[in-house]
Design a protein around this motif. Sequence first.
Motif, short mmCIF file in Angstrom:
data_model
loop_
_atom_site.label_atom_id
_atom_site.label_comp_id
_atom_site.label_asym_id
_atom_site.label_seq_id
_atom_site.Cartn_x
_atom_site.Cartn_y
_atom_site.Cartn_z
N LEU A 21 -7.72 -0.42 1.04
CA LEU A 21 -8.28 -1.15 2.17
C LEU A 21 -7.25 -2.04 2.84
O LEU A 21 -7.22 -2.15 4.07
N ILE A 22 -6.42 -2.67 2.06
CA ILE A 22 -5.40 -3.55 2.61
C ILE A 22 -4.35 -2.73 3.35
O ILE A 22 -3.91 -3.08 4.42
N GLY A 23 -3.96 -1.62 2.76
CA GLY A 23 -2.99 -0.73 3.39
C GLY A 23 -1.57 -1.18 3.16
O GLY A 23 -1.30 -2.32 2.78
N ASN A 24 -0.68 -0.28 3.41
CA ASN A 24 0.74 -0.56 3.26
C ASN A 24 1.38 -0.60 4.64
O ASN A 24 0.95 0.07 5.58
N ASP A 25 2.42 -1.37 4.77
CA ASP A 25 3.12 -1.46 6.05
C ASP A 25 3.97 -0.24 6.33
O ASP A 25 4.32 0.03 7.47
N ASP A 26 4.32 0.51 5.30
CA ASP A 26 5.19 1.68 5.49
C ASP A 26 4.37 2.97 5.69
O ASP A 26 4.91 4.06 5.60
N ASP A 27 3.09 2.83 5.99
CA ASP A 27 2.25 3.99 6.23
C ASP A 27 2.57 4.55 7.62
O ASP A 27 2.43 3.87 8.63
N ASP A 28 3.00 5.80 7.69
CA ASP A 28 3.40 6.42 8.95
C ASP A 28 2.26 7.19 9.61
O ASP A 28 2.49 7.90 10.58
N MET A 29 1.07 7.05 9.11
CA MET A 29 -0.04 7.80 9.67
C MET A 29 -0.35 7.36 11.10
O MET A 29 -0.69 8.16 11.94
N TYR A 30 -0.17 6.09 11.38
CA TYR A 30 -0.47 5.57 12.70
C TYR A 30 0.81 5.05 13.36
O TYR A 30 0.82 4.01 13.99
N THR A 32 3.54 4.58 16.00
CA THR A 32 3.68 4.68 17.45
C THR A 32 5.12 4.30 17.78
O THR A 32 5.54 3.16 17.57
N PRO A 33 5.89 5.25 18.30
CA PRO A 33 7.29 4.97 18.59
C PRO A 33 7.45 4.06 19.81
O PRO A 33 6.60 4.03 20.70
N THR A 34 8.55 3.36 19.83
CA THR A 34 8.83 2.49 20.96
C THR A 34 9.41 3.34 22.10
O THR A 34 9.71 4.52 21.94
N LYS A 35 9.58 2.72 23.25
CA LYS A 35 10.10 3.43 24.41
C LYS A 35 11.53 3.91 24.15
O LYS A 35 11.90 5.02 24.55
#
Length: 108
Positions: A21-30, A32-35
Amino acid sequence: MKKLLFLSLIILMSSVSANALIGNDDDDMYFTPTKAQKQAAKEAYERQQQEEQEAFHRMMQRRYEAIMRHKRQMMIEDSIADAHSAYTSDSIASDVIEFTPSDGYPSK
């Protein structure tokens, strides 16, 4: 003993679900690349496409040159064969001319 087993199982399951539930910051599922990252990816793709086009063009140029070299070689061989056949099929060229003293030529 049963209560201890169930209690440890519940604690283990709650810690796993809390982590999910808390999740990890290194999760690449969501992700979004920068410009800048989008631009870099686009440039890398275009560069790769350009390199592939250049490689294909070089390959086709080498193939064309090989075909033209082969055609020139065949033309040379054909002209040599034509010239040779002109000499071998000519009945005058294969005649032997003999000079005899009766024709007015001096004898040896």
